[in-house]
Design an enzyme around this catalytic site. Structure first.
Site, short mmCIF file in Angstrom:
data_model
loop_
_atom_site.label_atom_id
_atom_site.label_comp_id
_atom_site.label_asym_id
_atom_site.label_seq_id
_atom_site.Cartn_x
_atom_site.Cartn_y
_atom_site.Cartn_z
N THR A 9 0.82 -1.21 0.00
CA THR A 9 0.00 0.00 0.00
C THR A 9 0.86 1.27 0.00
O THR A 9 0.54 2.25 -0.68
CB THR A 9 -0.94 0.01 1.23
OG1 THR A 9 -1.83 -1.10 1.14
CG2 THR A 9 -1.75 1.30 1.27
N THR A 67 32.07 -37.94 -18.31
CA THR A 67 30.85 -38.23 -17.55
C THR A 67 31.25 -38.63 -16.15
O THR A 67 32.17 -39.44 -15.97
CB THR A 67 30.04 -39.36 -18.21
OG1 THR A 67 30.86 -40.54 -18.29
CG2 THR A 67 29.57 -38.97 -19.60
N SER A 114 45.87 -13.58 -6.31
CA SER A 114 46.32 -13.80 -4.94
C SER A 114 47.37 -12.77 -4.56
O SER A 114 48.19 -12.35 -5.39
CB SER A 114 46.89 -15.21 -4.79
OG SER A 114 47.48 -15.39 -3.51
N SER A 115 47.38 -12.41 -3.29
CA SER A 115 48.40 -11.48 -2.79
C SER A 115 49.64 -12.22 -2.32
O SER A 115 50.68 -11.61 -2.05
CB SER A 115 47.83 -10.66 -1.62
OG SER A 115 47.42 -11.54 -0.57
N LYS A 165 49.19 -16.21 -10.05
CA LYS A 165 47.88 -16.88 -9.96
C LYS A 165 46.78 -15.95 -10.50
O LYS A 165 46.68 -14.80 -10.08
CB LYS A 165 47.57 -17.24 -8.51
CG LYS A 165 46.37 -18.16 -8.33
CD LYS A 165 46.32 -18.64 -6.87
CE LYS A 165 45.25 -19.69 -6.67
NZ LYS A 165 43.89 -19.16 -6.76
#
Length: 431
Positions: free
Chosen positions: A120, A155, A286-287, A292
């Site tokens: 409302t 699979t 990555s740090s 990476k």
């Protein structure tokens, strides 16, 4: 003392200024000060105080605001058709609605989407804004890239039979096509409306013909096949249209998330994973681990899909929790579905641009897997026979040699025969 007097005078000036910049409106709860330049009114002001929940307001979803204006426009025209609204007032309302549909005044729709009262407050926000605008205006598709690049299908995480990279990505595309088609099909369930049925669907206080005319006007305004529900009481209490549409959004999320996870697996490595494809390198991953690079876009898509799946549960719970003839939880359903649509709308183009379009294939890796995979024996059955290929598979596993390596050692096939067997078209059923 001087500072204190200064502060009192400053406060007095602020109060005087504030009074000059507000107007007084009243409702059944009493008087309330409204910013003088605001197009909303007293009920919106109360909602702004009562529902400070998420900070996410109706203006965050422009299409939601436009849809509200379309509904109000249809309602006004229907009321004029049945003799309940004078033509001059209709003209003013039409101009106000069209302005909002065109993207204007959206900063006036400020009610938090999380609200009580079955929506409302949001509805009155629209009513008040449109009324004041009216008063003021009155002076008062897909490809099949890499189709010839062979790879091993898998699979249950294990080597299966050969396929092409093109077939793999074509399958991804077809999955998404199917989800889009499903969304288009279920959209029809959103096109039934119960305007004119009022409180519980009995049509009390509505003029004869009003409901039908609203549907007609809404269809023209939106360009959608809007129709009046066959059972207005059922339409008022039931939320199944939302449930179906939300379910289709969830289905899309499941498909996109599955594809995103597949891409993460296919690009895993580069030295100790599958590494069949390369995704665009967007940022360091990555740090503490130099070099990476993470699959950030598929990861992002997964998170957004998880949110859409959660939103579907929200719609499900809200739809099933409505009591008797009215569902008070429609606002949260709207929030959930609009958020899901918005997430897809914003992220899909970004996903394509920053990820899909830049995918490349590591052909040397694929060839290496093809040469060494035991799964290739299935393709050799018609030539060497089941018994011989079984022996080859067993020896390959025991010696850590590739099937083709053993075939060459044992001179079971010529290079020409091997080349024909490994032809992508015949090997993958594309001839």
């Amino acid at each position: 003392m001087y500072k204190k007097i200064q502060y009192i005078l400053l406060c007095g000036l602020c109060i005087t200024s504030l009074q000059a910049q507000t107007r007084t409106e009243k409702d059944l709860l009493g008087d309330k000060q409204i910013p003088a330049n605001a197009y909303y009114g007293v009920q919106t002001a109360r909602a702004l105080e009562n529902f400070q929940i998420s900070g996410m307001t109706t203006q965050f979803y422009p299409d939601y605001v436009r849809a509200f204006a379309m509904v109000k426009l249809a309602a006004a025209r229907a009321n004029a058709d049945v003799g309940r609204l004078k033509k001059d007032r209709l003209g003013a309302i039409e101009k106000a609605c069209q302005a909002v549909i065109d993207g204007k005044y959206h900063d006036q729709f400020l009610v938090d989407l999380y609200q009580g009262g079955a929506g409302t407050s949001a509805n009155m926000n629209v009513n008040e804004v449109l009324a004041n605008i009216a008063l003021e205006m009155s002076g008062h598709k897909k490809g099949d890239e890499f189709k010839d690049v062979l790879k091993m299908g898998r699979t249950e995480g294990q080597d299966a039979v050969p396929m092409t990279v093109g077939q793999e990505f074509h399958a991804f595309g077809n999955q998404l096509d199917a989800e889009v088609n499903t969304l288009r099909k279920v959209e029809v369930f959103l096109c039934e409306q119960n305007m004119g049925a009022t409180a519980i669907g009995t049509g009390i206080t509505a003029s004869p013909g009003y409901a039908e005319k609203v549907a007609t006007h809404l269809a023209k305004i939106t360009g959608k096949p809007i129709v009046m529900s066959k059972d207005l009481i059922a339409a008022t209490t039931s939320q199944q249209g939302f449930v179906l549409y939300s379910s289709a959004l969830k289905s899309m999320a499941v498909a996109v998330s599955k594809i995103s996870s597949d891409l993460i697996i296919l690009t895993s490595g580069p030295r100790t994973g599958i590494f069949e494809i390369n995704l665009p390198a967007l940022q360091p991953g990555s740090s503490i681990m130099p070099g990476k690079v993470n699959p950030v876009m598929p990861e992002l898509m997964n998170q957004l899909c998880f949110k859409v799946m959660g939103n579907d549960l929200t719609v499900t719970l809200a739809a099933h929790s409505g009591l008797l003839q009215l569902n008070a939880y429609e606002p949260i359903e709207a929030i959930a579905m609009m958020e899901s649509q918005g997430l897809f709308f914003k992220s899909f183009p970004l996903f394509r641009k920053n990820c899909i379009d830049g995918i490349t294939v590591n052909k040397d890796i694929l060839n290496h897997y093809m040469e060494r995979s035991v799964g290739i024996v299935t393709a050799l059955n018609p030539v060497l026979g089941y018994e011989k290929t079984t022996e080859l598979a067993k020896e390959a596993l025991a010696t850590n040699k590739g099937i083709l390596e053993l075939i060459r050692e044992k001179k079971l096939l010529t290079e020409d025969q091997i080349k024909k067997l490994l032809d992508p078209a015949s090997l993958t059923g594309q001839k």
